[in-house]
Design a protein around this motif. Structure first.
Motif, mmCIF file in Angstrom:
data_model
loop_
_atom_site.group_PDB
_atom_site.id
_atom_site.type_symbol
_atom_site.label_atom_id
_atom_site.label_comp_id
_atom_site.label_asym_id
_atom_site.label_seq_id
_atom_site.Cartn_x
_atom_site.Cartn_y
_atom_site.Cartn_z
ATOM 1 N N ILE A 1 0.894 -1.330 -0.106
ATOM 2 C CA ILE A 1 0.014 -0.151 0.058
ATOM 3 C C ILE A 1 0.983 1.272 -0.087
ATOM 4 O O ILE A 1 0.610 2.236 -0.472
ATOM 5 N N THR B 1 2.064 2.310 -3.469
ATOM 6 C CA THR B 1 1.050 2.864 -4.654
ATOM 7 C C THR B 1 1.361 4.392 -4.845
ATOM 8 O O THR B 1 0.876 5.032 -5.614
ATOM 9 N N TRP C 1 2.921 4.636 -8.182
ATOM 10 C CA TRP C 1 2.221 4.023 -9.365
ATOM 11 C C TRP C 1 1.788 5.170 -10.204
ATOM 12 O O TRP C 1 1.755 6.453 -10.003
ATOM 13 N N THR D 1 -7.398 7.611 -9.046
ATOM 14 C CA THR D 1 -6.941 6.394 -9.330
ATOM 15 C C THR D 1 -5.574 6.240 -9.939
ATOM 16 O O THR D 1 -4.995 7.016 -10.587
ATOM 17 N N TRP E 1 -2.364 -4.275 -10.948
ATOM 18 C CA TRP E 1 -3.108 -3.696 -9.907
ATOM 19 C C TRP E 1 -3.616 -2.257 -10.087
ATOM 20 O O TRP E 1 -3.136 -1.485 -11.131
ATOM 21 N N CYS F 1 -5.358 0.979 -8.034
ATOM 22 C CA CYS F 1 -5.581 1.657 -6.686
ATOM 23 C C CYS F 1 -6.600 2.987 -6.718
ATOM 24 O O CYS F 1 -6.689 3.617 -7.871
ATOM 25 N N SER G 1 -6.608 -7.714 -1.827
ATOM 26 C CA SER G 1 -6.814 -6.134 -1.832
ATOM 27 C C SER G 1 -5.973 -5.918 -0.601
ATOM 28 O O SER G 1 -6.026 -6.448 0.392
ATOM 29 N N GLU H 1 -6.620 -2.568 1.929
ATOM 30 C CA GLU H 1 -7.234 -1.198 2.085
ATOM 31 C C GLU H 1 -6.461 -0.347 3.466
ATOM 32 O O GLU H 1 -6.178 -1.015 4.304
ATOM 33 N N ARG I 1 -7.683 4.697 1.222
ATOM 34 C CA ARG I 1 -6.666 4.085 0.064
ATOM 35 C C ARG I 1 -6.812 2.583 -0.228
ATOM 36 O O ARG I 1 -6.751 1.694 0.837
ATOM 37 N N ALA J 1 -5.879 -0.767 -2.774
ATOM 38 C CA ALA J 1 -5.208 -1.244 -3.989
ATOM 39 C C ALA J 1 -5.734 -2.780 -4.085
ATOM 40 O O ALA J 1 -6.048 -3.625 -3.123
ATOM 41 N N THR J 2 -5.975 -3.005 -5.438
ATOM 42 C CA THR J 2 -6.509 -4.448 -5.676
ATOM 43 C C THR J 2 -5.984 -4.986 -7.040
ATOM 44 O O THR J 2 -5.530 -4.202 -7.920
#
Length: 228
Positions: A31, A34, A37, A48, A61, A63, A173, A175, A188, A190-191
């Motif tokens: 996390i 991210t 990213w 996103t 992935w 987010c 995921s 969170e 936040r 991410a998955t």
């Protein structure tokens, strides 16, 4: 057993579930990453991001990040609905979630759930079975984390009977709910996922950012409609 554990869509069997400390350590690293990213579209107040699939990943992935004033939702309110009974509450605010069942409680902060999604035909129902692990850091800034890991129950027929019938999908995921200095709260998530079945992956990936961003307004509408 937990050596080299990675967060991916590859399902884990109950007997091979790593220690919670291991899961939390890997989840925190993911996390936090991210922030590096690639940024994608912004949907109202939801930004996103995405990361391409690596050799260790089964899928790319995605987010989403949103910040909320205390008038919208406080840290305690958000954690109260997502850090506890997350699957049960998601059934109330995510339209596609039709049924949730707790398969097994491993500890007060770790349980296996099976989640049954229904969609507009011709897409058939999907079943996602996950381990959900939660952890609350009371130090400043207060931070809550919720991890969902795909689980394979095929080795345990008693537990497998609790799963609904449908195409098996998989998602992983992380969170993170975190207090910010300005009395706001960051949410936040991410998955990485695959719906299973014959849906082309490029269709899934092209719609993922918009889909995950919808969870935020869905939650807010549901939360503010609850009896006070």
């Amino acid at each position: 057993m937990s050596e080299g554990f990675k967060l991916t869509i590859t399902p884990v069997k109950p007997a091979a579930i790593p220690a919670e400390e291991t899961i939390l350590g890997v989840a925190r690293s993911l996390i936090e990453s991210t922030s590096t990213w690639t940024q994608g579209k912004t949907y109202k107040n939801v930004k996103t991001y995405h990361r391409s699939k690596t050799l260790e990943d089964g899928a790319p992935w995605h987010c989403r990040v949103s910040e909320h004033t205390s008038a919208e939702v406080t840290f305690d309110q958000l954690w109260g609905k997502l850090g506890k009974d997350k699957a049960i509450n998601e059934k109330e605010f995510i339209p596609e979630v039709h049924k949730v069942t707790k398969v097994k409680e491993i500890s007060p902060t770790s349980s296996i759930w099976t989640i049954y999604y229904t969609f507009t035909p011709p897409v058939s129902p999907r079943v996602f079975t996950v381990l959900q692990v939660t952890h609350l850091e009371e130090t400043s800034p207060r931070t809550g984390i919720i991890i969902s890991i795909p689980i394979d129950l095929s080795d345990n027929k008693d537990l497998e009977k609790l799963e609904e019938k449908g195409v098996r999908g998989r998602y992983v995921s992380v969170e993170r709910i975190m207090e910010l200095e300005n009395d706001e709260t960051e949410w936040r998530m991410a998955t990485s996922s695959t719906p299973g079945g014959s849906i082309p992956s490029f269709i899934v990936e092209s719609t993922m950012a918009g889909k995950i961003s919808q969870d935020v307004p869905h939650f807010m509408k549901w939360f503010h409609g609850l009896p006070k």
